[in-house]
Design a protein around this motif. Structure first.
Motif, short mmCIF file in Angstrom:
data_model
loop_
_atom_site.label_atom_id
_atom_site.label_comp_id
_atom_site.label_asym_id
_atom_site.label_seq_id
_atom_site.Cartn_x
_atom_site.Cartn_y
_atom_site.Cartn_z
N UNK A 150 -14.89 0.10 9.44
CA UNK A 150 -13.95 0.89 8.67
C UNK A 150 -14.58 1.46 7.41
N UNK A 151 -13.98 2.52 6.92
CA UNK A 151 -14.24 3.05 5.59
C UNK A 151 -12.91 2.97 4.85
N UNK A 152 -12.75 1.97 4.01
CA UNK A 152 -11.51 1.80 3.25
C UNK A 152 -11.61 2.64 1.98
N UNK A 153 -10.82 3.70 1.90
CA UNK A 153 -10.86 4.58 0.73
C UNK A 153 -10.30 3.88 -0.50
N UNK A 154 -9.25 3.09 -0.31
CA UNK A 154 -8.69 2.39 -1.45
C UNK A 154 -7.31 1.83 -1.18
N UNK A 155 -6.87 0.93 -2.07
CA UNK A 155 -5.54 0.34 -2.05
C UNK A 155 -4.96 0.56 -3.44
N UNK A 156 -3.74 1.13 -3.52
CA UNK A 156 -3.21 1.56 -4.80
C UNK A 156 -1.80 1.02 -5.08
N UNK A 157 -1.48 0.91 -6.32
CA UNK A 157 -0.22 0.48 -6.92
C UNK A 157 0.10 -0.97 -6.57
N UNK A 158 1.07 -1.52 -7.31
CA UNK A 158 1.49 -2.90 -7.07
C UNK A 158 2.16 -3.08 -5.72
N UNK A 159 2.49 -1.96 -5.05
CA UNK A 159 3.14 -2.02 -3.74
C UNK A 159 2.14 -1.85 -2.59
N UNK A 160 0.85 -1.71 -2.94
CA UNK A 160 -0.24 -1.74 -1.97
C UNK A 160 -0.13 -0.70 -0.87
N UNK A 161 -0.20 0.56 -1.26
CA UNK A 161 -0.39 1.62 -0.27
C UNK A 161 -1.89 1.83 -0.12
N UNK A 162 -2.33 2.16 1.10
CA UNK A 162 -3.77 2.29 1.32
C UNK A 162 -4.10 3.40 2.29
N UNK A 163 -5.38 3.78 2.30
CA UNK A 163 -5.85 4.83 3.21
C UNK A 163 -7.29 4.55 3.58
N UNK A 164 -7.67 4.92 4.80
CA UNK A 164 -9.05 4.73 5.24
C UNK A 164 -9.27 5.23 6.65
N UNK A 165 -10.49 5.07 7.12
CA UNK A 165 -10.87 5.44 8.48
C UNK A 165 -11.26 4.18 9.25
N UNK A 166 -10.96 4.15 10.55
CA UNK A 166 -11.31 3.04 11.42
C UNK A 166 -12.07 3.61 12.62
N UNK A 167 -13.21 2.99 12.94
CA UNK A 167 -14.04 3.47 14.05
C UNK A 167 -14.20 2.37 15.09
#
Length: 293
Positions: A197-214
């Protein structure tokens, strides 16, 4: 859980209040009238589309699949880049250098402000045309009509439909956040052979995240939690349904599934924040929605 094939989602015109060429296919959406409502779509925008510098009371991700946009002081968003536009944070103005194609997730953020609905956006726009005109993403009120003379188009619609002033949540970040996949390395996912994976990041106290999975051909990956998985390339099968380019898999809270790949496959993953403990957003309706992108 929901699996949607790209060709099964109708293409519709969107953002008429901003003008320019904009078409999208919505392949996953949430529950209207709740803080966690969302819309995931694949959108095509032309070089005649432009957006003024503005902000929203909801969160937004844009992953650029094709094309090149300029966001003024925030910088460019090019193919392979993710843009995270947090609620309450201004961004833009947007000018498309080329026709663009992007995967857009708009969703209620950590403030619990929720996400407005499409029929309301469309209905509000039509009603406001009696009192002014929409041009280049701005609503211009006619002379002699009470109210703010010039407003962001979406804000004007929101305020008209709710009958009150929009209060923007305080931005949790000072500016939009950009991530270029070229700057990331693939990291192996422990316990999942052939998966990285390439985890772009995890944001805010509610933990939203975005990334790529191969996934390598023959590998499989178990996923869980509320989020959207978009096939960017490759093939496989999930719950007896084919996984192919632009297939969308959406999981709700407490759901899990296996993503098996029959060939080298890459997914875009958007993890939605956990807002399940929040009360329903105040003064939102329960009609199906398509908000402003």
């Amino acid at each position: 859980m929901k699996i949607m094939q790209f060709e099964d989602a109708p293409q519709v015109r969107g953002l008429e209040h901003r003008g320019g060429t904009f078409h999208s296919r919505t392949t996953a959406e949430g529950t209207p009238g709740t803080p966690g409502n969302f819309k995931f779509s694949l959108s095509t925008l032309g070089t005649d589309y432009s957006g003024p510098r503005h902000r929203h009371n909801f969160d937004q991700y844009r992953f650029m699949i094709e094309g090149d946009s300029d966001y003024g002081q925030d910088g460019p968003l090019r193919a392979g880049m993710l843009g995270y536009y947090p609620e309450g944070v201004p961004y833009g103005p947007q000018v498309n250098k080329t026709e663009i194609y992007c995967a857009v997730l708009q969703f209620g953020g950590a403030s619990g402000s929720g996400y407005l609905l499409p029929r309301e956006v469309k209905a509000g726009m039509e009603e406001l045309k009696k009192f002014g005109e929409f041009k280049d993403g701005i609503f211009h009120r006619h002379e002699g009509i009470p109210g703010r003379r010039n407003s962001d188009a979406y804000q004007a619609i929101w305020e008209h439909m709710h009958g009150r002033e929009m209060i923007y949540p305080k931005g949790r970040y000072d500016a939009p956040i950009y991530a270029d996949q070229k700057s990331y390395q693939w990291a192996a996912v422990k316990g999942s052979p052939g998966v990285s994976e390439k985890l772009f990041g995890v944001w805010t106290e509610r933990r939203t995240e975005a990334g790529l999975i191969r996934l390598k051909a023959g590998a499989s990956h178990e996923v869980a939690g509320r989020g959207v998985y978009l096939v960017l390339q490759g093939a496989g099968e999930c719950e007896g349904k084919p996984l192919k380019r632009y297939t969308t898999v959406f999981l709700e809270h407490g759901e899990r599934t296996l993503l098996p790949a029959s060939e080298n496959t890459e997914f875009l993953h958007y993890g939605l924040p956990d807002l399940s403990d929040m009360m329903a957003a105040a003064q939102t309706s329960g009609v199906a929605m398509q908000a402003a992108e």
